[in-house]
Design an enzyme around this catalytic site. Structure first.
Site, PDB file in Angstrom:
ATOM      1  N   GLU A 266       0.909  -1.150  -0.067  1.00 13.04           N
ATOM      2  CA  GLU A 266       0.077   0.063   0.079  1.00 13.04           C
ATOM      3  C   GLU A 266       0.814   1.332   0.189  1.00 13.04           C
ATOM      4  OE1 GLU A 266      -3.161  -0.171  -0.323  1.00 13.04           O
ATOM      5  OE2 GLU A 266      -3.492  -2.520   0.318  1.00 13.04           O
ATOM      6  N   CYS A 305      -3.003   8.510   3.001  1.00  8.60           N
ATOM      7  CA  CYS A 305      -2.655   8.209   1.819  1.00  8.60           C
ATOM      8  C   CYS A 305      -4.089   8.421   0.682  1.00  8.60           C
ATOM      9  CB  CYS A 305      -2.539   6.645   1.850  1.00  8.60           C
ATOM     10  SG  CYS A 305      -3.630   5.779   3.108  1.00  8.60           S
TER      11      CYS A 305
HETATM   12  P1  NAP Z   1       8.049   4.690   4.681  1.00  6.43           P
HETATM   13  O1  NAP Z   1       9.530   5.878   5.146  1.00  6.43           O
HETATM   14  O2  NAP Z   1       8.324   4.032   3.336  1.00  6.43           O
HETATM   15  O3  NAP Z   1       8.177   3.823   6.057  1.00  6.43           O
HETATM   16  C1  NAP Z   1       7.126   3.044   5.971  1.00  6.43           C
HETATM   17  C2  NAP Z   1       7.606   1.622   6.891  1.00  6.43           C
HETATM   18  O4  NAP Z   1       8.664   0.908   6.483  1.00  6.43           O
HETATM   19  C3  NAP Z   1       8.161   2.142   8.577  1.00  6.43           C
HETATM   20  O5  NAP Z   1       7.671   1.252   9.248  1.00  6.43           O
HETATM   21  C4  NAP Z   1       9.781   2.231   8.203  1.00  6.43           C
HETATM   22  O6  NAP Z   1      10.389   1.931   9.296  1.00  6.43           O
HETATM   23  C5  NAP Z   1       9.600   0.763   7.141  1.00  6.43           C
HETATM   24  N1  NAP Z   1      11.059   0.748   6.668  1.00  6.43           N
HETATM   25  C6  NAP Z   1      11.890   1.747   5.966  1.00  6.43           C
HETATM   26  N2  NAP Z   1      12.504   1.223   5.253  1.00  6.43           N
HETATM   27  C7  NAP Z   1      12.501  -0.332   5.470  1.00  6.43           C
HETATM   28  C8  NAP Z   1      13.253  -1.275   5.050  1.00  6.43           C
HETATM   29  N3  NAP Z   1      14.465  -1.312   4.313  1.00  6.43           N
HETATM   30  N4  NAP Z   1      12.864  -2.460   4.995  1.00  6.43           N
HETATM   31  C9  NAP Z   1      11.842  -2.767   5.936  1.00  6.43           C
HETATM   32  N5  NAP Z   1      11.042  -1.639   6.526  1.00  6.43           N
HETATM   33  C10 NAP Z   1      11.456  -0.446   6.110  1.00  6.43           C
HETATM   34  O7  NAP Z   1       6.810   5.428   4.607  1.00  6.43           O
HETATM   35  P2  NAP Z   1       6.320   6.630   5.716  1.00  6.43           P
HETATM   36  O8  NAP Z   1       7.250   7.858   5.675  1.00  6.43           O
HETATM   37  O9  NAP Z   1       6.286   6.081   7.019  1.00  6.43           O
HETATM   38  O10 NAP Z   1       4.671   6.829   5.263  1.00  6.43           O
HETATM   39  C11 NAP Z   1       4.511   7.884   4.432  1.00  6.43           C
HETATM   40  C12 NAP Z   1       3.997   7.098   2.969  1.00  6.43           C
HETATM   41  O11 NAP Z   1       3.153   5.925   3.163  1.00  6.43           O
HETATM   42  C13 NAP Z   1       3.291   8.068   2.161  1.00  6.43           C
HETATM   43  O12 NAP Z   1       3.908   7.953   0.904  1.00  6.43           O
HETATM   44  C14 NAP Z   1       1.932   7.552   2.047  1.00  6.43           C
HETATM   45  O13 NAP Z   1       1.065   7.734   0.732  1.00  6.43           O
HETATM   46  C15 NAP Z   1       2.118   6.096   2.343  1.00  6.43           C
HETATM   47  N6  NAP Z   1       1.085   5.624   2.897  1.00  6.43           N
HETATM   48  C16 NAP Z   1       0.183   4.630   2.100  1.00  6.43           C
HETATM   49  C17 NAP Z   1      -0.954   4.206   2.699  1.00  6.43           C
HETATM   50  C18 NAP Z   1      -1.745   3.299   2.081  1.00  6.43           C
HETATM   51  O14 NAP Z   1      -2.651   2.511   2.414  1.00  6.43           O
HETATM   52  N7  NAP Z   1      -1.639   3.095   0.616  1.00  6.43           N
HETATM   53  C19 NAP Z   1      -1.320   4.451   4.056  1.00  6.43           C
HETATM   54  C20 NAP Z   1      -0.671   5.207   4.611  1.00  6.43           C
HETATM   55  C21 NAP Z   1       0.809   5.756   4.079  1.00  6.43           C
HETATM   56  P3  NAP Z   1      10.840   3.158  10.075  1.00  6.43           P
HETATM   57  O15 NAP Z   1       9.933   4.088  10.315  1.00  6.43           O
HETATM   58  O16 NAP Z   1      11.529   2.752  11.317  1.00  6.43           O
HETATM   59  O17 NAP Z   1      11.983   3.900   8.928  1.00  6.43           O
END
Ligand code: NAP
Length: 538
Positions: A266, A305
């Site tokens: 997602e 999102c």
């Molecule tokens: P993110 O930086 O991609 O992080 C998401 C999750 O992934 C966090 O728990 C992060 O951990 C973890 N993570 C980061 N690098 C990783 C790796 N190499 N391996 C495994 N896990 C890893 O995203 P975010 O900044 O939290 O969220 C914002 C984004 O989420 C926006 O683009 C939004 O559109 C999207 N979003 C989408 C939805 C949907 O349902 N489509 C819902 C909500 C948000 P850490 O925090 O410890 O780095």
């Protein structure tokens, strides 16, 4: 309202049957309005034992319960979490920068998914009693006149469900995913995003202290994912919510590729609304467009999102819509500040990095659109000293009709994760609107406002393949409509292309991710006896 204490505490993971602080990198969680530290997390190194423990002990204990029994436990969990609502709201305000309304949206959303799946699950397994499988559809003869039948059954995968969540919905993200996996019969290891993990950590402790979840069926990993993905096996699943970049990294992880562990992504989404050519500025439908756009821009400071990023409006109506939006958004800009004050209507972005990303994204958007409201450099906000907090006031941009059709325009390419949207004028035909919506390359949700039935039918046909959900707003239902960014557990959540091509929730269909579909081939009577299905065609 409870005020959350500002003292710093060390948050713990729950792994392998014990609460533990890690021995890896330290992260400090802060209040994004005041920048005061709230808590610390130390990452855990070496997750092989936790993965194996969840898979074996958690899986065995969870699958020992019938579908109906798991449903009963979900109902209990909803009550337990709801019982802590005020405390949880206070944490969301402090660590998430949420207003009280934002916090309720996240926390009540979590209990709503639990309650919804609690109600759904007993109806799925009712005819099979304690059977570990769900019967999917009806038995079909292998070919015309054949005695042998094919019957699909669904069984929980004997692996671990790894849940990795984004920072914006620490409650709904974690509990929504848990509800579906638990209902299906898969144990969960949940990793919340670090920056806002305080709420997830507290909810996890409430869940685990409740005794409702069998041993091993739910683990919490705080901090980085460490070597989690290196431990995946062929029956495991990974449900990820977050940025497209991280999603791509997970999808391409060598262990995911080697084992074909199931992955659901997602990710980003450039959600659009289309205002139909029949919408008049004096109508209730126009008022609904304005209300929805304002909610979608400002709820959770636009960090959703499903938030609206692109507003397609017939060129002739654009000046009136812009004026109405500017009026309403300006009032919210005046009440942007520390959400600990109940009078504040919009809080800060969640982290310093998010603010920097949003500002750089805005600079990108402004290469193709003009800013008509909002100052991204503003530093004075309600309840905090100047320059303190990660605030961004509501920003509205406007493109020209030709820029709106430019595939390379940043508003079709870049999700600015904050209170930001762009007005895109179009010629009022569904053909033009559909082309513009498709330039976003796949979204979670789209919204159509029209009472023109032909326009609606053409829009459903041309827009739906690009969307996970299409909301139809009409004058008649304007009074009853809910803002399009609200995801109900019975609705599919996930969109094609840029949005990750995932599918979560959606009632019964959401369970499929955690279940293996197997065809049983056998005699009609034998299958009916085994599965307890009607033997009429035996
Ligand atoms: P993110 O930086 O991609 O992080 C998401 C999750 O992934 C966090 O728990 C992060 O951990 C973890 N993570 C980061 N690098 C990783 C790796 N190499 N391996 C495994 N896990 C890893 O995203 P975010 O900044 O939290 O969220 C914002 C984004 O989420 C926006 O683009 C939004 O559109 C999207 N979003 C989408 C939805 C949907 O349902 N489509 C819902 C909500 C948000 P850490 O925090 O410890 O780095």
């Amino acid at each position: 309202m409870l005020a959350w204490r500002s003292m710093s505490e060390r948050l713990e993971s729950y792994l392998n049957g014990a609460w533990r602080t890690g021995d890896g990198d330290t992260a400090t969680l802060v209040n994004p309005a005041t920048e005061q530290p709230l808590a610390e997390i130390k990452s855990v190194r070496g997750l092989a034992d936790a993965v194996a423990w969840g898979r074996e002990i958690g899986g065995r204990n969870l699958r020992a319960l019938s579908f109906a029994e798991r449903g009963e436990r979900l109902a209990k969990l909803a009550k337990v979490i709801h019982g802590h609502r005020d405390e949880l709201i206070a944490i969301a305000i402090a660590n998430g920068g949420n207003t009280r309304g934002d916090a309720k949206f996240d926390i009540d959303g979590a209990t709503a998914v639990l309650a919804s799946y609690a109600a759904l699950v007993p109806t799925l397994g009712a005819s099979q009693g304690q059977a570990p499988w769900l019967v999917d559809g009806e038995a079909a003869p292998l070919h015309k006149g054949a005695k042998i039948r094919a019957q699909h059954v669904l069984l929980p995968r004997p692996g671990l469900a790894v849940h990795i969540n984004a920072f914006n919905f620490p409650a709904w993200g974690m509990i929504g995913k848990l509800a579906v996996a638990f209902a299906a019969g898969m144990p969960v290891l949940s990793k919340p995003a670090t920056s806002t993990a305080h709420l997830a950590a507290r909810i996890a402790r409430i869940v685990l202290d409740s005794g409702v979840v069998p041993e091993g069926a739910f683990q919490l990993l705080l901090g980085s994912a460490g070597d989690l993905l290196d431990r995946l096996g062929p029956q495991d699943v990974v449900a990820f919510t977050g940025s497209a970049d991280t999603g791509a990294r997970i999808r391409g992880h060598q262990r995911v590729l080697a084992t074909n562990a199931r992955v659901n992504i997602e990710a980003d989404s450039l959600n659009a609304v289309v205002v139909g050519p029949d919408v008049a500025s004096s109508s209730e439908l126009f008022d609904l467009v304005v209300r929805d756009c304002v909610i979608e821009l400002t709820q959770k400071a636009g960090q959703k999102c499903t938030a609206t990023r692109r507003i397609l409006v017939p060129s002739a109506l654009l000046p009136e819509l812009r004026e109405a939006l500017v009026d309403r958004l300006r009032a919210i800009a005046e009440k942007t500040g520390d959400p600990a004050d109940d009078a504040v209507r919009m809080g800060p972005l969640s982290t310093k990095q998010q603010l920097a990303d949003a500002r750089s994204g805005l600079a990108d958007l402004q290469r193709h659109a003009e800013r008509v409201l909002g100052d991204p450099t503003r530093t004075e906000f309600a309840g905090v000293a100047p320059g303190v907090g990660y605030f961004l006031e509501p920003i509205l941009l406007q493109a020209t009709e030709s820029a709106a059709q430019d595939p390379s325009a940043a508003f079709h390419q870049r999700e600015v994760f904050g209170p930001v949207a762009t007005l895109l004028p179009y010629d009022g035909t569904i053909a033009s609107a559909a082309k513009i919506v498709a330039l976003g390359e796949g979204s979670l949700v789209g919204t159509l406002y029209t009472d023109d039935r032909e326009f609606t039918a053409s829009a459903v046909a041309s827009l739906s393949p690009w969307l996970g959900r299409l909301v139809l707003g009409t004058e008649k239902l304007a009074g009853a409509a809910l803002a399009p960014g609200c995801v109900f557990p019975v609705c599919n959540h996930g969109g094609p292309g840029r949005a990750g091509d995932g599918a979560e929730l959606g009632g019964k269909t959401g369970l499929a991710f955690y279940l293996q579909r197997t065809t049983l081939q056998g005699g009609a009577a034998e299958l009916a006896r085994l599965l307890g299905t009607p033997a009429s065609d035996a």
